[in-house]
Design a protein around this motif. Structure first.
Motif, mmCIF file in Angstrom:
data_model
loop_
_atom_site.group_PDB
_atom_site.id
_atom_site.type_symbol
_atom_site.label_atom_id
_atom_site.label_comp_id
_atom_site.label_asym_id
_atom_site.label_seq_id
_atom_site.Cartn_x
_atom_site.Cartn_y
_atom_site.Cartn_z
ATOM 1 N N ASN A 123 0.860 -1.173 0.000
ATOM 2 C CA ASN A 123 0.000 0.000 0.000
ATOM 3 C C ASN A 123 0.903 1.232 0.000
ATOM 4 N N GLU B 127 0.329 4.415 0.210
ATOM 5 C CA GLU B 127 0.053 5.421 1.239
ATOM 6 C C GLU B 127 0.696 5.021 2.573
ATOM 7 N N LYS C 287 4.429 5.644 2.226
ATOM 8 C CA LYS C 287 4.761 7.074 2.314
ATOM 9 C C LYS C 287 4.921 7.515 3.762
ATOM 10 N N LYS C 288 4.029 7.041 4.622
ATOM 11 C CA LYS C 288 4.053 7.441 6.031
ATOM 12 C C LYS C 288 5.309 6.941 6.745
#
Length: 374
Positions: A140, A142, A145-146
């Motif tokens: 995933n 997203e 990215k975190k």
């Protein structure tokens, strides 16, 4: 926008002068030039026993580039290919070339067992990006990215996956490439199972990208794990750097084994489809047998040779201790499964369906009989 090339500090070493001169002399000899090679101390009984080129035999690199063009739809040249002692050593060299002490590496979890250890050996820090069975065990972006920080330098992708059988689409691979470019990350794409894609699905290689390194192997697609021949496909600058690291560690890969690999690559159009057809039969046997004896109905893994199964599907009484479960199972029944904890998936077990069909049936039948006793 091309990624900024950032090699690790350990790459600031020269190639061994003796090996470099000897390799150049041999290349000139192969081109028909008369060379008096007094550079190397190699009392070889035959030409096959002489020192190999650190980058790999030019014939094999040509064959590998041609194979990649045909199978992966890439446009690599021999200059973009490094021959290694198996795919794992190609992974190790690539990580060594990119990671300094304290650099972070994103690894989707579950993962191939060696990824975290190879990163740790290079002084890096594995950062695990959790994936879920419900989402097909795929990265995933997203979530990734975190987890990115100023220290994040590399992302490792395994398509199709060991241990989950996950298979990324072309669209998903492009999204991963775009994510890595925006974050200025290198990608190592482990594609050793590219030939094991089932149900007429397509394989999506990461392709020739300026920030990508592709690792391949003779072990899976050609069913030759004992040959210990791997391939790294990357930019010419990356390959030159990896060649220096290899020349200072391994020197090069067995010339005899490289010649066998050349023959296999030239017959890949016959070898790999035959193996893939047989592996799909074994996968289908596994799925049908699981339903027959365990009443476990699962979507078949689209790629690779494995299925990652929740322990709760097998042993509702003990949903977490996968290590204990696998050890006890082996001791009492002779059925060998791998605990998911080894892949970062506690509470799961990995089942390989590449054994002969009769053994798959007998193994699962024995497993089902044992489960009734606990």
């Amino acid at each position: 926008m091309p990624i900024n090339l950032r090699f690790s500090k350990r790459t600031k070493i020269p190639a061994p002068a003796s090996i470099a001169i000897n390799a150049l002399a041999k290349e000139k000899t192969q081109k028909g030039e008369k060379i008096f090679n007094l550079s190397a101390g190699e009392p070889a009984i035959t030409k096959d026993m002489s020192y190999p080129s650190p980058q790999g035999m030019i014939e094999l690199r040509h064959a590998a580039a041609d194979w990649a063009k045909q199978e992966l739809k890439t446009n690599f040249k021999p200059e973009n290919v490094l021959i290694t002692a198996g795919g794992k050593y190609g992974l190790y060299l690539s990580i060594l070339a990119l990671i300094n002490d304290g650099d972070e590496v994103l690894i989707p979890s579950p993962y191939y067992v060696s990824y975290p250890q190879l990163v740790t050996l290079a002084g890096g820090k594995p950062v695990f990006v959790k994936t879920t069975q419900e989402k097909g065990w795929k990265l995933n972006i997203e979530t990734a990215k975190k987890l990115c920080t100023k220290k994040t330098k590399l992302l490792i992708i395994n398509n199709g996956s060991n241990p989950t059988g996950a298979l990324y689409t072309d669209k998903e691979m492009k999204e991963i490439v775009n994510f890595a470019r925006k974050k200025n990350l290198w990608i190592i794409s482990d594609e050793v199972y590219s030939g094991f894609v089932y149900d007429n699905l397509n394989y999506a290689s990461i392709g020739k990208n300026e920030n990508a390194i592709i690792v391949h192997s003779m072990s899976k697609n050609f069913a030759m794990p004992g040959l210990r021949i791997g391939f790294v496909f990357a930019s010419e600058e990356m390959i030159k750097t990896l060649t220096i690291l290899q020349s200072q560690t391994l020197t090069g890969v067995s010339t005899i084994n490289q010649k066998q690999a050349i023959n296999a690559l030239k017959k890949s159009h016959k070898i790999t489809p035959k193996i893939r057809k047989e592996m799909q039969k074994r996968r289908d046997t596994y799925i049908k047998t699981m339903w027959k004896y365990l009443r476990i109905k699962r979507p078949p893994p689209p790629a690779a040779l494995y299925d990652l199964l929740p322990l709760s599907d097998l042993s509702p009484k003990d949903k977490s201790d996968d290590v204990k479960f696998c050890k006890t199972l082996l001791e009492k029944t002779g059925v060998a499964l791998v605990p998911g904890s080894a892949f970062g998936a506690k509470g799961f077990v990995r089942i390989a369906f590449c054994a002969e069909k009769k053994d798959i049936k007998k193994g699962i039948k024995t497993l089902a009989k044992y489960l009734k006793t606990i």
